[in-house]
Write a protein that holds these residues in place. Sequence first.
Motif, PDB file in Angstrom:
ATOM      1  N   ASP A 111       0.840  -1.205   0.000  1.00  0.00           N
ATOM      2  CA  ASP A 111       0.000   0.000   0.000  1.00  0.00           C
ATOM      3  C   ASP A 111       0.875   1.256   0.000  1.00  0.00           C
ATOM      4  N   THR A 112       1.958   1.217   0.783  1.00  0.00           N
ATOM      5  CA  THR A 112       2.859   2.371   0.846  1.00  0.00           C
ATOM      6  C   THR A 112       3.631   2.547  -0.454  1.00  0.00           C
ATOM      7  N   LEU A 113       4.093   1.468  -1.058  1.00  0.00           N
ATOM      8  CA  LEU A 113       4.767   1.601  -2.355  1.00  0.00           C
ATOM      9  C   LEU A 113       3.821   2.193  -3.395  1.00  0.00           C
ATOM     10  N   ASP A 114       2.565   1.766  -3.396  1.00  0.00           N
ATOM     11  CA  ASP A 114       1.586   2.345  -4.322  1.00  0.00           C
ATOM     12  C   ASP A 114       1.380   3.837  -4.044  1.00  0.00           C
ATOM     13  N   TRP A 115       1.324   4.176  -2.764  1.00  0.00           N
ATOM     14  CA  TRP A 115       1.148   5.586  -2.361  1.00  0.00           C
ATOM     15  C   TRP A 115       2.331   6.444  -2.825  1.00  0.00           C
ATOM     16  N   ILE A 116       3.554   5.924  -2.675  1.00  0.00           N
ATOM     17  CA  ILE A 116       4.733   6.672  -3.109  1.00  0.00           C
ATOM     18  C   ILE A 116       4.760   6.794  -4.627  1.00  0.00           C
TER      19      ILE A 116
ATOM     20  N   THR B   7      17.526   3.835   0.777  1.00  0.00           N
ATOM     21  CA  THR B   7      18.311   2.676   1.203  1.00  0.00           C
ATOM     22  C   THR B   7      17.470   1.400   1.238  1.00  0.00           C
ATOM     23  N   THR B   8      16.156   1.531   1.360  1.00  0.00           N
ATOM     24  CA  THR B   8      15.280   0.366   1.232  1.00  0.00           C
ATOM     25  C   THR B   8      15.024   0.047  -0.232  1.00  0.00           C
ATOM     26  N   LEU B   9      14.756   1.072  -1.035  1.00  0.00           N
ATOM     27  CA  LEU B   9      14.461   0.837  -2.448  1.00  0.00           C
ATOM     28  C   LEU B   9      15.627   0.176  -3.181  1.00  0.00           C
ATOM     29  N   VAL B  10      16.856   0.593  -2.876  1.00  0.00           N
ATOM     30  CA  VAL B  10      18.009   0.066  -3.597  1.00  0.00           C
ATOM     31  C   VAL B  10      18.246  -1.406  -3.269  1.00  0.00           C
ATOM     32  N   ARG B  11      17.726  -1.868  -2.142  1.00  0.00           N
ATOM     33  CA  ARG B  11      17.860  -3.270  -1.740  1.00  0.00           C
ATOM     34  C   ARG B  11      16.646  -4.119  -2.111  1.00  0.00           C
TER      35      ARG B  11
ATOM     36  N   VAL C  42      17.162  -8.100  -2.926  1.00  0.00           N
ATOM     37  CA  VAL C  42      17.054  -8.857  -1.675  1.00  0.00           C
ATOM     38  C   VAL C  42      15.619  -9.044  -1.198  1.00  0.00           C
ATOM     39  N   TYR C  43      14.921  -7.950  -0.935  1.00  0.00           N
ATOM     40  CA  TYR C  43      13.655  -8.053  -0.208  1.00  0.00           C
ATOM     41  C   TYR C  43      12.570  -8.756  -1.016  1.00  0.00           C
ATOM     42  N   HIS C  44      12.561  -8.547  -2.328  1.00  0.00           N
ATOM     43  CA  HIS C  44      11.546  -9.171  -3.177  1.00  0.00           C
ATOM     44  C   HIS C  44      11.562 -10.694  -3.033  1.00  0.00           C
ATOM     45  N   LEU C  45      12.724 -11.302  -3.087  1.00  0.00           N
ATOM     46  CA  LEU C  45      12.847 -12.758  -2.993  1.00  0.00           C
ATOM     47  C   LEU C  45      13.041 -13.219  -1.549  1.00  0.00           C
ATOM     48  N   HIS C  46      14.055 -12.716  -0.917  1.00  0.00           N
ATOM     49  CA  HIS C  46      14.480 -13.251   0.381  1.00  0.00           C
ATOM     50  C   HIS C  46      13.445 -12.992   1.474  1.00  0.00           C
ATOM     51  N   PHE C  47      12.817 -11.807   1.447  1.00  0.00           N
ATOM     52  CA  PHE C  47      11.838 -11.450   2.478  1.00  0.00           C
ATOM     53  C   PHE C  47      10.391 -11.619   2.017  1.00  0.00           C
TER      54      PHE C  47
ATOM     55  N   ILE D 212      10.534  -3.082  -7.630  1.00  0.00           N
ATOM     56  CA  ILE D 212      10.643  -1.639  -7.846  1.00  0.00           C
ATOM     57  C   ILE D 212      10.683  -1.325  -9.340  1.00  0.00           C
ATOM     58  N   VAL D 213      11.295  -2.184 -10.138  1.00  0.00           N
ATOM     59  CA  VAL D 213      11.342  -1.935 -11.584  1.00  0.00           C
ATOM     60  C   VAL D 213       9.960  -1.986 -12.216  1.00  0.00           C
ATOM     61  N   ASP D 214       8.963  -2.506 -11.509  1.00  0.00           N
ATOM     62  CA  ASP D 214       7.599  -2.543 -12.023  1.00  0.00           C
ATOM     63  C   ASP D 214       6.830  -1.242 -11.774  1.00  0.00           C
ATOM     64  N   TYR D 215       7.422  -0.335 -11.018  1.00  0.00           N
ATOM     65  CA  TYR D 215       6.820   0.969 -10.743  1.00  0.00           C
ATOM     66  C   TYR D 215       7.583   2.030 -11.547  1.00  0.00           C
ATOM     67  N   PRO D 216       7.016   2.568 -12.595  1.00  0.00           N
ATOM     68  CA  PRO D 216       7.776   3.504 -13.440  1.00  0.00           C
ATOM     69  C   PRO D 216       8.349   4.693 -12.684  1.00  0.00           C
ATOM     70  N   ASN D 217       7.569   5.329 -11.846  1.00  0.00           N
ATOM     71  CA  ASN D 217       8.055   6.514 -11.133  1.00  0.00           C
ATOM     72  C   ASN D 217       9.084   6.144 -10.075  1.00  0.00           C
ATOM     73  N   LEU D 218       8.806   5.116  -9.310  1.00  0.00           N
ATOM     74  CA  LEU D 218       9.731   4.700  -8.256  1.00  0.00           C
ATOM     75  C   LEU D 218      11.067   4.243  -8.822  1.00  0.00           C
ATOM     76  N   TRP D 219      11.034   3.501  -9.897  1.00  0.00           N
ATOM     77  CA  TRP D 219      12.276   2.983 -10.472  1.00  0.00           C
ATOM     78  C   TRP D 219      13.130   4.125 -11.024  1.00  0.00           C
ATOM     79  N   ALA D 220      12.509   5.094 -11.717  1.00  0.00           N
ATOM     80  CA  ALA D 220      13.262   6.245 -12.226  1.00  0.00           C
ATOM     81  C   ALA D 220      13.804   7.083 -11.063  1.00  0.00           C
TER      82      ALA D 220
END
Length: 324
Positions: free
Chosen positions: A215-220, A244-248, A252-257, A264-272
């Motif tokens: 929800d927070t990633l969508d909000w950002i 520092t969270t986005l770069v990891r 890491v977090y997508h798979l490991h956690f 993040i690459v699926d969010y155009p604004n966040l990834w840029a």
Amino acid sequence: MGMLVDGTWQDTWYDTTSTGGAFKRTEAAFRNWITADGSAGPSGEDGFKAESGRYHLYVSYACPWAHRTLIFRALKGLEDHIDVSVVHPDMLDDGWTFETDAHGATGDRLYGLPFARDIYLKAKPAMTGRVTVPILWDKSRETIVSNESSEIIRMFNAAFDGITGNTADFWPADLRDAIEPVNARIYDTLNNGVYKSGFATTQEAYDAAVHPLFDTLDWIEDRLASTRYLMGDRVTEADWRLFTTLVRFDPVYHLHFKCNRRRIVDYPNLWAYTRELYQWPGVSGTVNFDHIVRHYHYSHDSINPHRIVPINPVLDWEAPHGRG
């Protein structure tokens, strides 16, 4: 991650039994402040005056909390004034160590001690608590100033300006009231939310953490559609705390956690936006993906018992970000 109990090391993981499977982060133990004149800060003792060469920073390249302090050290031109020791990426039975058999791990450059816990014990021999990084050390008083990253970056933001002449302000007075709720939401649901998801030991605890996270990633993502940075046209500490969270996230977090609804690459604004911050002068040099990927997958045997380190996707961090 173990802990000290009355000055004795115990290899003890976080207790999730008493919390219904939920991960609860402990508070930092040292909360003093460096100030321009050595006067007291918002908490702790006074007497920690900003002086070139007086302070030493202990960090892990893998840790997002420690990474914040490395970024502010670079942004504020403090490399020649605050030196650094980098722990080994593997955090096993002895917690963070100063072994040097990984590229970028420096050992303890001050005392030659073997473990990060020894720095805590040097400051407080009967210490009880977690041994975490960053550690901001005062060489003069031979004690820990702070191990709270959110406060260390605010010290770095202003306390040394009279020494460096660098007056870039990432905690501007006119935006502080607006920054605080943004920081609070991002910390609870995203910075710490990835850990609450990854370290959950029940389905209920995982579900309670992972849905607010996305929800927070969508909000950002929506927020960044109309503003260049979180607070508008000025980059602030809120952006660097988020970065520092986005770069990891994807490595890491997508798979490991198990934070795997989207990358993040699926969010155009966040990834840029993440690429823009990565390409900011001085910032990419604080990012060590080898330590990041190795640490999480090799150190958390409760999540990855065979310690298999994945190959991960190849991401182009230098691609034009287009947020001009």
